[in-house]
Design a protein around this motif. Structure first.
Motif, PDB file in Angstrom:
ATOM      1  N   ARG A  69       0.819  -1.215   0.000  1.00  0.00           N
ATOM      2  CA  ARG A  69       0.000   0.000   0.000  1.00  0.00           C
ATOM      3  C   ARG A  69       0.855   1.267   0.000  1.00  0.00           C
ATOM      4  O   ARG A  69       0.505   2.261  -0.627  1.00  0.00           O
ATOM      5  N   LEU A  70       1.965   1.229   0.735  1.00  0.00           N
ATOM      6  CA  LEU A  70       2.839   2.408   0.825  1.00  0.00           C
ATOM      7  C   LEU A  70       3.863   2.452  -0.308  1.00  0.00           C
ATOM      8  O   LEU A  70       4.607   3.421  -0.419  1.00  0.00           O
ATOM      9  N   GLN A  71       3.898   1.388  -1.111  1.00  0.00           N
ATOM     10  CA  GLN A  71       4.856   1.278  -2.216  1.00  0.00           C
ATOM     11  C   GLN A  71       6.286   1.472  -1.702  1.00  0.00           C
ATOM     12  O   GLN A  71       7.072   2.244  -2.243  1.00  0.00           O
ATOM     13  N   GLU A  72       6.589   0.738  -0.635  1.00  0.00           N
ATOM     14  CA  GLU A  72       7.895   0.839   0.009  1.00  0.00           C
ATOM     15  C   GLU A  72       8.689  -0.449  -0.162  1.00  0.00           C
ATOM     16  O   GLU A  72       8.126  -1.526  -0.365  1.00  0.00           O
ATOM     17  N   PHE A  73      10.013  -0.306  -0.062  1.00  0.00           N
ATOM     18  CA  PHE A  73      10.910  -1.452  -0.005  1.00  0.00           C
ATOM     19  C   PHE A  73      11.401  -1.588   1.432  1.00  0.00           C
ATOM     20  O   PHE A  73      11.166  -0.715   2.271  1.00  0.00           O
ATOM     21  N   ARG A  74      12.103  -2.670   1.715  1.00  0.00           N
ATOM     22  CA  ARG A  74      12.630  -2.892   3.064  1.00  0.00           C
ATOM     23  C   ARG A  74      13.491  -1.708   3.479  1.00  0.00           C
ATOM     24  O   ARG A  74      14.352  -1.254   2.733  1.00  0.00           O
ATOM     25  N   SER A  75      13.250  -1.210   4.668  1.00  0.00           N
ATOM     26  CA  SER A  75      13.901   0.004   5.147  1.00  0.00           C
ATOM     27  C   SER A  75      15.369  -0.249   5.478  1.00  0.00           C
ATOM     28  O   SER A  75      15.693  -1.041   6.359  1.00  0.00           O
TER      29      SER A  75
END
Length: 201
Positions: A35-41
């Motif tokens: 949903r946030l269109q994120e990759f692993r931080s």
């Protein structure tokens, strides 16, 4: 030839075993990242606030890269299967509340009690593992709307983690981060050695 482990297999390896609780955290993290269109931080691009200390938090840490050590995993002891994720990159935040994912029926609850109490027979242990396996598969594959409620929220991202100097506790001699030290008789002491003064408020 060595095959790359799947993210779910890595979560099991990290946590130590497979269980429905781990599946809950895994599914929550998957939904949040998508949903946030994120990759692993890698650093603190993503912040996770978890409201329980259950098995699923391990999956959240593994998939999102949010950890206590990096300062982007915040634990709130509220006993709720609720998770908030904030993206510094996208300036967005989601709150994910897990629905009732299905409690064991009375027979299953009794079986669980026997397994965790160490009184289950080998056949009962196998039956319990099969029951757990079915619940895990249900959690991992049920429609998102059945699994949880997701809503976008206004969320003030916490300041990035800071490194503070340490001071020596005058009582025990151990070093403590300066903001966590207290003064007693004019000397810096750690929280363990500090006698808190309170009159009920």
């Amino acid at each position: 030839m060595c095959m790359e482990k799947s993210p779910w297999e890595k979560a099991i390896e990290f946590h130590g075993h497979s269980c429905p609780g781990l599946a809950i955290g895994y599914r929550v993290a998957e939904i949040a990242m998508k949903r946030l269109q994120e990759f692993r931080s890698a650093d603190e691009e993503l912040v996770a606030v978890v409201e329980n200390d259950a098995c699923g938090v391990d999956a959240v840490m593994l998939l999102t890269g949010c950890t206590l050590g990096k300062g982007n995993l915040i634990y709130r002891d509220l006993g709720k299967q609720v998770y908030t994720f904030g993206s510094r990159n996208g300036n967005r935040a989601l709150r994910i509340a897990v629905n009732n994912t299905g409690q064991p029926d009375p027979e299953g609850a009794q079986l669980r009690k026997k397994v965790f109490g160490g009184t289950a027979s080998p056949a009962e242990q196998v039956k319990f593992q099969l029951m757990q396996g079915r619940r895990i598969e249900e959690i991992l594959h049920m429609p998102e709307e059945d699994f949880c409620q997701v809503r976008e929220i206004d969320f003030s991202l916490p300041a990035k983690a800071q490194i503070f100097p340490s001071v020596e506790c005058a009582q025990c001699g151990e070093r403590v981060m300066e903001p966590r030290a207290r003064l007693r008789d004019g000397k810096a002491v750690c929280l363990d050695c500090f006698n808190d003064y309170s009159r009920g408020w």
